[in-house]
Design a protein around this motif. Structure first.
Motif, PDB file in Angstrom:
ATOM      1  N   LEU A 250       0.818  -1.211   0.000  1.00  0.00           N
ATOM      2  CA  LEU A 250       0.000   0.000   0.000  1.00  0.00           C
ATOM      3  C   LEU A 250       0.855   1.266   0.000  1.00  0.00           C
ATOM      4  N   GLY A 251       2.156   1.081   0.190  1.00  0.00           N
ATOM      5  CA  GLY A 251       3.044   2.228   0.205  1.00  0.00           C
ATOM      6  C   GLY A 251       3.437   2.697   1.578  1.00  0.00           C
ATOM      7  N   VAL A 252       3.046   1.950   2.611  1.00  0.00           N
ATOM      8  CA  VAL A 252       3.403   2.329   3.979  1.00  0.00           C
ATOM      9  C   VAL A 252       4.889   2.039   4.196  1.00  0.00           C
ATOM     10  N   PRO A 253       5.675   3.020   4.612  1.00  0.00           N
ATOM     11  CA  PRO A 253       7.092   2.761   4.898  1.00  0.00           C
ATOM     12  C   PRO A 253       7.233   1.720   5.997  1.00  0.00           C
ATOM     13  N   LEU A 254       8.236   0.869   5.882  1.00  0.00           N
ATOM     14  CA  LEU A 254       8.430  -0.169   6.901  1.00  0.00           C
ATOM     15  C   LEU A 254       8.613   0.447   8.287  1.00  0.00           C
TER      16      LEU A 254
ATOM     17  N   ALA B  45      -2.340  10.886  -1.350  1.00  0.00           N
ATOM     18  CA  ALA B  45      -1.977  12.185  -1.939  1.00  0.00           C
ATOM     19  C   ALA B  45      -0.680  12.070  -2.736  1.00  0.00           C
ATOM     20  N   GLU B  46       0.286  11.322  -2.188  1.00  0.00           N
ATOM     21  CA  GLU B  46       1.549  11.118  -2.899  1.00  0.00           C
ATOM     22  C   GLU B  46       1.333  10.332  -4.187  1.00  0.00           C
ATOM     23  N   LEU B  47       0.448   9.331  -4.121  1.00  0.00           N
ATOM     24  CA  LEU B  47       0.147   8.541  -5.310  1.00  0.00           C
ATOM     25  C   LEU B  47      -0.541   9.393  -6.376  1.00  0.00           C
TER      26      LEU B  47
END
Length: 250
Positions: free
Chosen positions: A58-62, A84-86
């Protein structure tokens, strides 16, 4: 049921190196070991790895995985930020695709700024180089005007200036300057901001002037510079004469 590191990786459809990385950064606890020293992963380990992978996809940083796991209320805020970044990334991709689409029909050169593809094949190497520099100095409105100027102004004069040798004789230089002057004069009349570009600058006037001077000194040979200077001087004289004539007529 117990799985080895390799078996766990295969079940989760990730690389063994990813599992080892999760261990190193503390996202995945070290499991119990079998009698032979090999790691022994269970169902909860598999679920944890799948959870990490889901958030990562989903794009969540580790670095934020534990935070979201411990505080589910934070998830909507984090996901909104990612969304928003996407959206920005998609916009950039769409712009890039539009640029490529503009280049393909005419086999346009890829070394011109967006929007200039239709006339790319008619531009000299110096023109293309200057246009890229202009994108860092002038705003979109100015670049749009420059495109219109180049659509009407690019022609045999530009070709002859590009082919002009550094040791071109006086007569050739003066002849070219006289042919160039009306083109410059027309642009000065149609786009008055050219005489005072301050409102269209992205950088300071000093930076813009210094960058422009450095660029033309490196991109043009002495004869070409001489023609450009003479043509500009003649053009300004023509513009002044026309304006004075108009004032007298009024």
């Amino acid at each position: 049921m117990a799985w080895s590191t390799r078996e766990l990786a295969e079940l989760a459809n990730i690389k063994v190196s990813a599992i080892r990385h999760y261990h190193r950064i503390g996202l995945l606890k070290e499991p119990a070991r079998q009698y032979n020293g090999y790691k022994k992963y269970g169902v909860l380990d598999l679920v944890r790895v799948l959870h990490i992978r889901r958030l990562a996809d989903l794009g969540v940083p580790l670095s934020q995985v534990d935070e979201l796991t411990d505080d589910r209320a934070r998830a909507p805020d984090v996901l909104r930020e990612i969304d928003a970044e996407l959206a920005l990334a998609i916009e950039r991709i769409q712009r890039t695709r539009a640029d490529i689409a503009a280049m393909l029909p005419d086999s346009a050169s890829v070394d011109v700024p967006a929007g200039f593809e239709p006339i790319a094949s008619r531009l000299s190497a110096a023109d293309r180089a200057l246009l890229h520099i202009y994108t860092q100095l002038y705003d979109d409105a100015a670049m749009s005007d420059l495109l219109q100027m180049m659509k009407t102004g690019v022609g045999s004069v530009d070709d002859d200036i590009e082919a002009l040798p550094a040791d071109a004789d006086e007569a050739t230089r003066q002849s070219l300057a006289k042919r160039l002057a009306p083109i410059i004069a027309e642009s000065l009349n149609d786009y008055p901001w050219l005489s005072d570009p301050a409102t269209h600058l992205l950088k300071s006037e000093q930076v813009t002037r210094e960058t422009f001077i450095k660029a033309i000194l490196e991109l043009y040979n002495p004869a070409q510079l001489d023609v450009l200077k003479r043509g500009s001087t003649l053009a300004h004289e023509q513009v002044r004469a026309m304006r004075e004539a108009n004032e007298d007529a009024e």
